[in-house]
Design a protein around this motif. Structure first.
Motif, PDB file in Angstrom:
ATOM      1  N   GLY A  46      -5.593  14.420   3.849  1.00 47.53           N
ATOM      2  CA  GLY A  46      -6.645  13.482   4.214  1.00 47.53           C
ATOM      3  C   GLY A  46      -7.232  12.705   3.058  1.00 47.53           C
ATOM      4  O   GLY A  46      -8.092  11.835   3.260  1.00 47.53           O
ATOM      5  N   LYS A  47      -6.780  12.985   1.843  1.00 46.09           N
ATOM      6  CA  LYS A  47      -7.301  12.300   0.661  1.00 46.09           C
ATOM      7  C   LYS A  47      -6.333  11.218   0.207  1.00 46.09           C
ATOM      8  O   LYS A  47      -5.123  11.427   0.182  1.00 46.09           O
ATOM      9  N   ILE A  48      -6.866  10.057  -0.140  1.00 53.35           N
ATOM     10  CA  ILE A  48      -6.025   8.953  -0.616  1.00 53.35           C
ATOM     11  C   ILE A  48      -5.542   9.263  -2.026  1.00 53.35           C
ATOM     12  O   ILE A  48      -6.342   9.419  -2.956  1.00 53.35           O
ATOM     13  N   MET A  49      -4.227   9.362  -2.184  1.00 55.95           N
ATOM     14  CA  MET A  49      -3.629   9.647  -3.484  1.00 55.95           C
ATOM     15  C   MET A  49      -3.231   8.369  -4.218  1.00 55.95           C
ATOM     16  O   MET A  49      -3.217   8.324  -5.452  1.00 55.95           O
ATOM     17  N   ASP A  50      -2.876   7.343  -3.453  1.00 53.24           N
ATOM     18  CA  ASP A  50      -2.446   6.090  -4.075  1.00 53.24           C
ATOM     19  C   ASP A  50      -2.511   4.980  -3.039  1.00 53.24           C
ATOM     20  O   ASP A  50      -2.520   5.231  -1.830  1.00 53.24           O
ATOM     21  N   ARG A  51      -2.547   3.756  -3.543  1.00 58.91           N
ATOM     22  CA  ARG A  51      -2.607   2.590  -2.663  1.00 58.91           C
ATOM     23  C   ARG A  51      -1.796   1.458  -3.300  1.00 58.91           C
ATOM     24  O   ARG A  51      -1.940   1.173  -4.494  1.00 58.91           O
ATOM     25  N   ILE A  52      -0.935   0.840  -2.502  1.00 58.42           N
ATOM     26  CA  ILE A  52      -0.151  -0.316  -2.972  1.00 58.42           C
ATOM     27  C   ILE A  52      -0.399  -1.461  -2.018  1.00 58.42           C
ATOM     28  O   ILE A  52      -0.181  -1.314  -0.799  1.00 58.42           O
ATOM     29  N   GLU A  53      -0.869  -2.568  -2.548  1.00 54.46           N
ATOM     30  CA  GLU A  53      -1.142  -3.733  -1.716  1.00 54.46           C
ATOM     31  C   GLU A  53      -0.122  -4.820  -2.007  1.00 54.46           C
ATOM     32  O   GLU A  53       0.123  -5.159  -3.166  1.00 54.46           O
ATOM     33  N   GLY A  54       0.481  -5.346  -0.964  1.00 56.93           N
ATOM     34  CA  GLY A  54       1.482  -6.393  -1.118  1.00 56.93           C
ATOM     35  C   GLY A  54       2.896  -5.836  -1.065  1.00 56.93           C
ATOM     36  O   GLY A  54       3.111  -4.616  -1.057  1.00 56.93           O
ATOM     37  N   ALA A  55       3.865  -6.739  -1.004  1.00 57.06           N
ATOM     38  CA  ALA A  55       5.278  -6.355  -0.884  1.00 57.06           C
ATOM     39  C   ALA A  55       5.846  -6.004  -2.252  1.00 57.06           C
ATOM     40  O   ALA A  55       6.658  -6.725  -2.826  1.00 57.06           O
ATOM     41  N   LYS A  56       5.402  -4.874  -2.788  1.00 57.70           N
ATOM     42  CA  LYS A  56       5.821  -4.430  -4.112  1.00 57.70           C
ATOM     43  C   LYS A  56       6.736  -3.220  -3.955  1.00 57.70           C
ATOM     44  O   LYS A  56       6.310  -2.064  -4.025  1.00 57.70           O
ATOM     45  N   ALA A  57       8.010  -3.521  -3.735  1.00 57.24           N
ATOM     46  CA  ALA A  57       8.969  -2.467  -3.396  1.00 57.24           C
ATOM     47  C   ALA A  57       9.116  -1.432  -4.504  1.00 57.24           C
ATOM     48  O   ALA A  57       9.132  -0.228  -4.249  1.00 57.24           O
ATOM     49  N   ALA A  58       9.248  -1.898  -5.743  1.00 57.99           N
ATOM     50  CA  ALA A  58       9.454  -0.974  -6.858  1.00 57.99           C
ATOM     51  C   ALA A  58       8.243  -0.058  -7.043  1.00 57.99           C
ATOM     52  O   ALA A  58       8.388   1.153  -7.266  1.00 57.99           O
ATOM     53  N   GLU A  59       7.053  -0.631  -6.957  1.00 57.03           N
ATOM     54  CA  GLU A  59       5.831   0.160  -7.133  1.00 57.03           C
ATOM     55  C   GLU A  59       5.692   1.198  -6.025  1.00 57.03           C
ATOM     56  O   GLU A  59       5.324   2.353  -6.272  1.00 57.03           O
ATOM     57  N   LEU A  60       6.021   0.812  -4.795  1.00 62.44           N
ATOM     58  CA  LEU A  60       5.954   1.744  -3.675  1.00 62.44           C
ATOM     59  C   LEU A  60       6.957   2.882  -3.855  1.00 62.44           C
ATOM     60  O   LEU A  60       6.629   4.058  -3.670  1.00 62.44           O
ATOM     61  N   SER A  61       8.184   2.529  -4.227  1.00 62.51           N
ATOM     62  CA  SER A  61       9.228   3.536  -4.421  1.00 62.51           C
ATOM     63  C   SER A  61       8.842   4.526  -5.509  1.00 62.51           C
ATOM     64  O   SER A  61       8.991   5.746  -5.343  1.00 62.51           O
ATOM     65  N   ASN A  62       8.330   4.020  -6.628  1.00 60.23           N
ATOM     66  CA  ASN A  62       7.945   4.900  -7.739  1.00 60.23           C
ATOM     67  C   ASN A  62       6.797   5.826  -7.350  1.00 60.23           C
ATOM     68  O   ASN A  62       6.785   7.009  -7.714  1.00 60.23           O
ATOM     69  N   SER A  63       5.832   5.298  -6.610  1.00 60.88           N
ATOM     70  CA  SER A  63       4.680   6.103  -6.220  1.00 60.88           C
ATOM     71  C   SER A  63       5.094   7.221  -5.272  1.00 60.88           C
ATOM     72  O   SER A  63       4.693   8.384  -5.450  1.00 60.88           O
TER      73      SER A  63
END
Length: 292
Positions: A46-63
């Protein structure tokens, strides 16, 4: 980003992936402060660990990869490998780390850039050519240990795989998304001059050998003999497969004024090719130089 999201959900089955239309769920959007579409929120208990805004595929994959590793480590069983298996796995991981870091952009494909052996590899090679990206490649069909081991090492189940500065970017779908969003150009490292790149390669290890193929699968008799000399003396060395990069293959000849391969370097200085090394071994000079 739908293809990327689907690929990541297949890759990490222990993580639950959920998509919603922000406009249809205003309360959820307000709770998680969604201000851009697409947005990706990674939750744990229930806790937010990370947030990615926008179509940032590499950042999402790494997170997701980062948080997934923590989850997987929690359930790993200690001592699940025998000492021999553990040693082999460690040696393979060392080799894989060297391979993925052997060029600023490194791709693992079926076949070669000149002769891809599957449609996905062919499409990736064509895409990189269109983007004018310089890269090195490894043909996974030539080495089953690398082919299977890299899947576990990087926790990515399919090929091709693309690495930038030693970090996994993803497969073909993620590269396509990065290109479509315009993000790809920003993740490609600024190109070094060939001379600087060659100097960096030469000093990468105290003992550095440039061969055709790999130490495990040499692609010519001279390279095989050179590797045998080093292995017989239990010398730790780095290597570069000149068949994976024609710029290095041709440029190194001029850079050090030596016309043939293999080439052996010690602390950044060229010792020579196979014949010179053989003469040094016979005279006893070779062991003296490398133990100085």
């Amino acid at each position: 980003m739908n293809d990327v999201f689907t690929e990541l959900s297949n890759k990490f089955p222990t993580i639950r992936f959920l998509t919603i239309e922000a406009e249809n769920f205003p309360e959820i959007s307000e709770t998680y402060e969604i201000t851009a579409v697409p947005s990706f929120v990674i939750l744990k208990n229930g806790k937010i660990m990370d947030r990615i805004e926008g179509a940032k595929a590499a950042e999402l994959s790494n997170s997701i990869s980062k948080h997934a590793k923590g989850l997987l480590n929690k359930f790993q069983t200690p001592n699940s490998l025998s000492p021999d298996d553990s040693s082999k796995a460690k040696d393979l991981n060392t080799r894989l780390k060297t391979l993925i870091s052997s060029a600023p952009v490194m791709i693992f494909i079926k076949g070669t850039p000149q002769q891809p052996r599957c449609g996905f590899s062919r499409t990736l090679v064509e895409l990189l050519a269109e983007q004018k990206v310089k890269y090195s490649s490894f043909n996974i069909l030539t080495d089953e240990d690398v082919r299977q081991g890299l899947k576990s090492y990087s926790d990515w189940p399919t090929y091709p795989q693309v690495y930038i500065e030693g970090e996994l970017i993803g497969g073909l779908d993620i590269v396509k998304e990065l290109v479509a969003s315009g993000e790809f150009a920003s993740v490609i490292p600024k190109e070094k001059s060939l001379a600087i790149r060659l100097d960096d390669l030469i000093i990468k290890k105290s003992v550095m050998v440039f061969i055709k193929g790999t130490p495990e699968v040499p692609q010519c008799g001279f390279s095989r003999q050179m590797i045998s000399i080093l292995n017989d003396r239990h010398i730790k060395y780095g290597y570069f497969d000149i068949l994976s990069d024609n710029d290095v293959r041709q440029g190194l000849k001029e850079h050090v004024n030596w016309p043939t391969f293999p080439m052996l370097f010690y602390k950044g200085e060229l010792l020579g090719g196979l014949d010179i090394v053989k003469e040094m071994v016979e005279s006893g000079e070779f062991d003296q130089v490398l133990t100085a």
